[in-house]
Design a protein around this motif. Sequence first.
Motif, PDB file in Angstrom:
ATOM      1  N   GLN A 151       0.819  -1.202   0.000  1.00  0.00           N
ATOM      2  CA  GLN A 151       0.000   0.000   0.000  1.00  0.00           C
ATOM      3  C   GLN A 151       0.858   1.259   0.000  1.00  0.00           C
ATOM      4  O   GLN A 151       1.912   1.309   0.650  1.00  0.00           O
ATOM      5  N   TYR A 152       0.354   2.254  -0.714  1.00  0.00           N
ATOM      6  CA  TYR A 152       1.008   3.556  -0.782  1.00  0.00           C
ATOM      7  C   TYR A 152       0.170   4.527   0.045  1.00  0.00           C
ATOM      8  O   TYR A 152      -1.027   4.697  -0.206  1.00  0.00           O
ATOM      9  N   LYS A 188      -2.742  -1.722  -7.722  1.00  0.00           N
ATOM     10  CA  LYS A 188      -3.652  -1.615  -8.852  1.00  0.00           C
ATOM     11  C   LYS A 188      -4.006  -0.170  -9.152  1.00  0.00           C
ATOM     12  O   LYS A 188      -4.142   0.230 -10.316  1.00  0.00           O
ATOM     13  N   GLU A 189      -4.165   0.645  -8.095  1.00  0.00           N
ATOM     14  CA  GLU A 189      -4.516   2.060  -8.286  1.00  0.00           C
ATOM     15  C   GLU A 189      -3.297   2.893  -8.699  1.00  0.00           C
ATOM     16  O   GLU A 189      -3.412   3.825  -9.494  1.00  0.00           O
ATOM     17  N   VAL A 190      -2.140   2.552  -8.158  1.00  0.00           N
ATOM     18  CA  VAL A 190      -0.935   3.347  -8.431  1.00  0.00           C
ATOM     19  C   VAL A 190      -0.365   3.042  -9.814  1.00  0.00           C
ATOM     20  O   VAL A 190       0.168   3.911 -10.495  1.00  0.00           O
ATOM     21  N   ARG A 191      -0.468   1.765 -10.213  1.00  0.00           N
ATOM     22  CA  ARG A 191       0.024   1.316 -11.527  1.00  0.00           C
ATOM     23  C   ARG A 191       1.494   1.730 -11.726  1.00  0.00           C
ATOM     24  O   ARG A 191       2.275   1.707 -10.794  1.00  0.00           O
ATOM     25  N   LYS A 240       4.198   4.444  -9.827  1.00  0.00           N
ATOM     26  CA  LYS A 240       5.031   4.227  -8.645  1.00  0.00           C
ATOM     27  C   LYS A 240       6.509   4.500  -8.924  1.00  0.00           C
ATOM     28  O   LYS A 240       7.269   4.820  -8.005  1.00  0.00           O
ATOM     29  N   LYS A 241       6.927   4.383 -10.173  1.00  0.00           N
ATOM     30  CA  LYS A 241       8.351   4.586 -10.470  1.00  0.00           C
ATOM     31  C   LYS A 241       8.778   6.041 -10.355  1.00  0.00           C
ATOM     32  O   LYS A 241       9.969   6.343 -10.416  1.00  0.00           O
ATOM     33  N   TRP A 242       7.804   6.955 -10.203  1.00  0.00           N
ATOM     34  CA  TRP A 242       8.152   8.369 -10.027  1.00  0.00           C
ATOM     35  C   TRP A 242       7.852   8.854  -8.602  1.00  0.00           C
ATOM     36  O   TRP A 242       8.186   9.981  -8.254  1.00  0.00           O
ATOM     37  N   LEU A 243       7.226   8.005  -7.785  1.00  0.00           N
ATOM     38  CA  LEU A 243       6.844   8.415  -6.439  1.00  0.00           C
ATOM     39  C   LEU A 243       8.034   8.429  -5.494  1.00  0.00           C
ATOM     40  O   LEU A 243       8.826   7.488  -5.451  1.00  0.00           O
ATOM     41  N   PHE A 279      -4.740   9.566  -9.302  1.00  0.00           N
ATOM     42  CA  PHE A 279      -3.967  10.660  -8.724  1.00  0.00           C
ATOM     43  C   PHE A 279      -3.000  11.196  -9.766  1.00  0.00           C
ATOM     44  O   PHE A 279      -2.624  10.494 -10.712  1.00  0.00           O
ATOM     45  N   GLU A 280      -2.651  12.453  -9.595  1.00  0.00           N
ATOM     46  CA  GLU A 280      -1.780  13.150 -10.535  1.00  0.00           C
ATOM     47  C   GLU A 280      -0.437  13.444  -9.885  1.00  0.00           C
ATOM     48  O   GLU A 280      -0.369  13.989  -8.782  1.00  0.00           O
ATOM     49  N   LEU A 281       0.622  13.086 -10.587  1.00  0.00           N
ATOM     50  CA  LEU A 281       1.975  13.383 -10.132  1.00  0.00           C
ATOM     51  C   LEU A 281       2.348  14.815 -10.494  1.00  0.00           C
ATOM     52  O   LEU A 281       1.737  15.410 -11.385  1.00  0.00           O
TER      53      LEU A 281
END
Length: 231
Positions: free
Chosen positions: A125-126, A142-145, A148-151, A169-171
């Motif tokens: 979980q994030y 599933k939601e982050v898809r 996650k590689k930019w979080l 969500f928007e990065l």
Amino acid sequence: MAASNVSSHFSSSLRMARAPRTAGSFAPSRVFPGLRRRPSCFPRIYALSSNDIKVGTSLVVDGAPWKVLEFLHVKPGKGAAFVRTKMRNYITGNTVEKTFRAGSSIDEANVSRETKQFTYKDGAQYVFMDLVTYEEVRLGEKEVRDKKKWLKEGMDCNLIFWNEKVIDFELPITVKLKVVDADPGLKGDTVQGGSKPATLDTGAVVNVPTFIDIGEEILVDTRTGQYSSRA
């Protein structure tokens, strides 16, 4: 007003202020840190014309929320005019092309954005936190898809709500990340040259100029996943 009357009036007011509230009286509700109430209401649905479609418009199609990525108003020589769109499903991430008859009525998705800070990863979980209420929102893989590689911890993101639930969500458009692995840089080559793959501290791999070394911080465009510049 006489002194005795003033004293009597003040005493009466004081008694009223101290008097216990009866069952019919109202008192301000207490606010507890970390607890936030969302307004309980039915989902609002607004109708708009297909002629009002533009990039970024949120629509409800077949009961699901979609975001318009591209659109084109077409008026053929023969036949009725129409609007050709490319849309992305907020929930699944799938992208489709869909055509709407010009002037037809479409339901607009009532989505809202709230800024939350990505604080840490708890297993699969994030965890995102509201820095005002300290309320946590947890999203799964599933939601982050692939976002996650930019979080990175401490990063502010916009969580998108629809019908009281987070649907996306928007990065930030540009993120600053550190190079943790790459081939040695070429000294003196700071303008021209080829590129090489570099691994960043989030695990993402991007192509960077050959002069970039391990330990350097770079800016990456999250929309394209491409190197922008040194930080």
